[in-house]
Design a protein around this motif. Structure first.
Motif, mmCIF file in Angstrom:
data_model
loop_
_atom_site.group_PDB
_atom_site.id
_atom_site.type_symbol
_atom_site.label_atom_id
_atom_site.label_comp_id
_atom_site.label_asym_id
_atom_site.label_seq_id
_atom_site.Cartn_x
_atom_site.Cartn_y
_atom_site.Cartn_z
ATOM 1 N N VAL A 6 51.325 39.699 38.585
ATOM 2 C CA VAL A 6 50.590 40.742 38.339
ATOM 3 C C VAL A 6 50.990 41.967 39.376
ATOM 4 N N GLU A 7 50.629 43.057 39.062
ATOM 5 C CA GLU A 7 50.962 44.353 39.835
ATOM 6 C C GLU A 7 49.547 44.764 40.394
ATOM 7 N N ILE A 8 49.139 44.894 41.866
ATOM 8 C CA ILE A 8 47.929 45.435 42.305
ATOM 9 C C ILE A 8 48.519 46.376 43.027
ATOM 10 N N ASN A 9 48.008 47.634 43.023
ATOM 11 C CA ASN A 9 48.079 48.891 43.750
ATOM 12 C C ASN A 9 49.886 49.142 43.753
ATOM 13 N N GLY A 10 50.680 49.032 42.570
ATOM 14 C CA GLY A 10 51.939 49.116 42.470
ATOM 15 C C GLY A 10 52.809 48.053 43.162
ATOM 16 N N ARG A 11 52.302 46.928 43.475
ATOM 17 C CA ARG A 11 53.289 46.100 44.213
ATOM 18 C C ARG A 11 53.001 44.894 43.060
ATOM 19 N N GLN A 31 41.525 44.202 36.352
ATOM 20 C CA GLN A 31 40.322 44.623 36.759
ATOM 21 C C GLN A 31 40.236 44.756 38.160
ATOM 22 N N PHE A 32 40.985 44.052 39.013
ATOM 23 C CA PHE A 32 41.111 44.154 40.515
ATOM 24 C C PHE A 32 41.799 45.128 41.030
ATOM 25 N N ASP A 33 42.814 45.714 40.053
ATOM 26 C CA ASP A 33 43.962 46.726 40.459
ATOM 27 C C ASP A 33 42.921 48.007 40.498
ATOM 28 N N GLY A 34 42.024 48.008 39.310
ATOM 29 C CA GLY A 34 41.438 49.320 39.423
ATOM 30 C C GLY A 34 40.321 49.546 40.159
ATOM 31 N N HIS A 35 39.837 48.218 40.927
ATOM 32 C CA HIS A 35 39.018 48.474 42.138
ATOM 33 C C HIS A 35 39.815 49.078 43.242
ATOM 34 N N VAL A 36 41.028 48.263 43.624
ATOM 35 C CA VAL A 36 41.603 48.686 44.584
ATOM 36 C C VAL A 36 42.225 50.036 44.432
ATOM 37 N N ARG A 37 42.530 50.565 43.315
ATOM 38 C CA ARG A 37 42.930 52.036 43.009
ATOM 39 C C ARG A 37 41.720 52.989 43.505
ATOM 40 N N GLN A 38 40.775 52.323 43.001
ATOM 41 C CA GLN A 38 39.494 53.369 43.169
ATOM 42 C C GLN A 38 39.231 53.544 44.886
ATOM 43 N N VAL A 39 39.186 52.278 45.396
ATOM 44 C CA VAL A 39 39.240 52.326 47.005
ATOM 45 C C VAL A 39 40.351 53.437 47.707
ATOM 46 N N ALA A 40 41.344 53.174 47.108
ATOM 47 C CA ALA A 40 42.753 53.920 47.445
ATOM 48 C C ALA A 40 42.296 55.368 47.393
#
Length: 102
Positions: A6-11, A31-40
Protein backbone atom coordinates in the motif's frame (compact mmCIF):
# COMPACT_ATOMS: atom_id res chain seq x y z
CA UNK A 1 -1.02 -15.19 4.58
CA UNK A 2 -1.07 -12.63 1.80
CA UNK A 3 1.06 -9.53 1.42
CA UNK A 4 -0.27 -6.27 0.02
CA UNK A 5 1.80 -3.24 -0.88
CA UNK A 6 0.00 0.00 0.00
CA UNK A 7 1.11 3.59 -0.46
CA UNK A 8 0.91 6.00 2.46
CA UNK A 9 1.99 9.59 1.90
CA UNK A 10 3.83 8.59 -1.26
CA UNK A 11 5.77 5.71 0.27
CA UNK A 12 5.16 2.00 -0.29
CA UNK A 13 4.58 -0.32 2.67
CA UNK A 14 4.23 -4.11 2.55
CA UNK A 15 1.42 -5.26 4.83
CA UNK A 16 0.57 -8.83 5.74
CA UNK A 17 -3.07 -9.85 5.89
CA UNK A 18 -5.30 -12.91 5.83
CA UNK A 19 -5.89 -14.45 2.43
CA UNK A 20 -8.89 -12.81 0.79
CA UNK A 21 -8.51 -9.57 2.78
CA UNK A 22 -6.22 -7.83 0.30
CA UNK A 23 -8.85 -5.47 -1.13
CA UNK A 24 -10.07 -4.50 2.35
CA UNK A 25 -6.50 -3.65 3.37
CA UNK A 26 -6.13 -1.51 0.22
CA UNK A 27 -9.38 0.34 1.03
CA UNK A 28 -8.37 0.93 4.65
CA UNK A 29 -4.89 2.06 3.60
CA UNK A 30 -6.41 4.54 1.15
CA UNK A 31 -8.59 5.95 3.94
CA UNK A 32 -5.58 6.19 6.27
CA UNK A 33 -3.52 7.81 3.51
CA UNK A 34 -6.20 10.49 3.16
CA UNK A 35 -5.94 11.30 6.85
CA UNK A 36 -2.13 11.34 6.75
CA UNK A 37 -2.17 13.71 3.77
CA UNK A 38 -4.72 15.94 5.52
CA UNK A 39 -2.48 16.19 8.59
CA UNK A 40 0.58 16.81 6.40
CA UNK A 41 -1.28 19.61 4.66
CA UNK A 42 -2.15 21.22 7.99
CA UNK A 43 1.14 20.85 9.84
CA UNK A 44 3.69 20.25 7.10
CA UNK A 45 6.04 17.30 6.95
CA UNK A 46 6.99 16.47 10.52
CA UNK A 47 8.16 12.92 9.92
CA UNK A 48 6.22 9.78 9.10
CA UNK A 49 5.88 8.59 12.69
CA UNK A 50 4.36 11.86 13.84
CA UNK A 51 2.09 12.09 10.77
CA UNK A 52 0.93 8.51 11.30
CA UNK A 53 0.33 9.13 14.99
CA UNK A 54 -1.74 12.25 14.34
CA UNK A 55 -3.74 10.53 11.60
CA UNK A 56 -4.31 7.57 13.92
CA UNK A 57 -5.57 9.92 16.63
CA UNK A 58 -7.95 11.53 14.13
CA UNK A 59 -9.32 8.12 13.18
CA UNK A 60 -9.63 7.12 16.84
CA UNK A 61 -11.55 10.33 17.50
CA UNK A 62 -13.91 9.62 14.60
CA UNK A 63 -14.48 6.08 15.84
CA UNK A 64 -15.14 7.34 19.36
CA UNK A 65 -17.75 9.80 18.08
CA UNK A 66 -19.45 7.10 16.02
CA UNK A 67 -19.57 4.80 19.03
CA UNK A 68 -21.17 7.63 21.02
CA UNK A 69 -23.73 8.07 18.25
CA UNK A 70 -22.40 11.45 17.12
CA UNK A 71 -21.00 10.82 13.61
CA UNK A 72 -19.61 14.01 12.18
CA UNK A 73 -19.31 15.71 15.56
CA UNK A 74 -15.53 15.26 15.69
CA UNK A 75 -15.06 16.76 12.22
CA UNK A 76 -17.20 19.75 13.11
CA UNK A 77 -15.36 20.24 16.38
CA UNK A 78 -11.98 19.98 14.69
CA UNK A 79 -12.98 22.48 12.02
CA UNK A 80 -14.16 25.00 14.59
CA UNK A 81 -11.39 24.58 17.15
CA UNK A 82 -8.27 26.70 16.78
CA UNK A 83 -4.99 25.00 17.60
CA UNK A 84 -6.01 21.40 16.90
CA UNK A 85 -2.88 20.81 14.85
CA UNK A 86 -0.71 22.37 17.54
CA UNK A 87 -2.31 20.19 20.21
CA UNK A 88 -1.75 17.06 18.14
CA UNK A 89 1.86 18.11 17.54
CA UNK A 90 2.39 18.54 21.28
CA UNK A 91 0.93 15.09 22.00
CA UNK A 92 3.05 13.52 19.27
CA UNK A 93 6.20 15.19 20.60
CA UNK A 94 5.52 13.92 24.11
CA UNK A 95 4.88 10.39 22.84
CA UNK A 96 8.06 10.42 20.75
CA UNK A 97 10.04 11.61 23.77
CA UNK A 98 8.57 8.80 25.87
CA UNK A 99 9.34 6.26 23.15
CA UNK A 100 12.96 7.39 22.95
CA UNK A 101 13.35 6.81 26.68
CA UNK A 102 12.39 3.13 26.38
Amino acid sequence: MATVTVEINGRPYAVGCADGQEERVRILAKQFDGHVRQVAGEVGHVGDIRLFLMAGLMLADELHEVRLGNPGASAAAAASTDGVAEALNAVAARLEKLAQGL
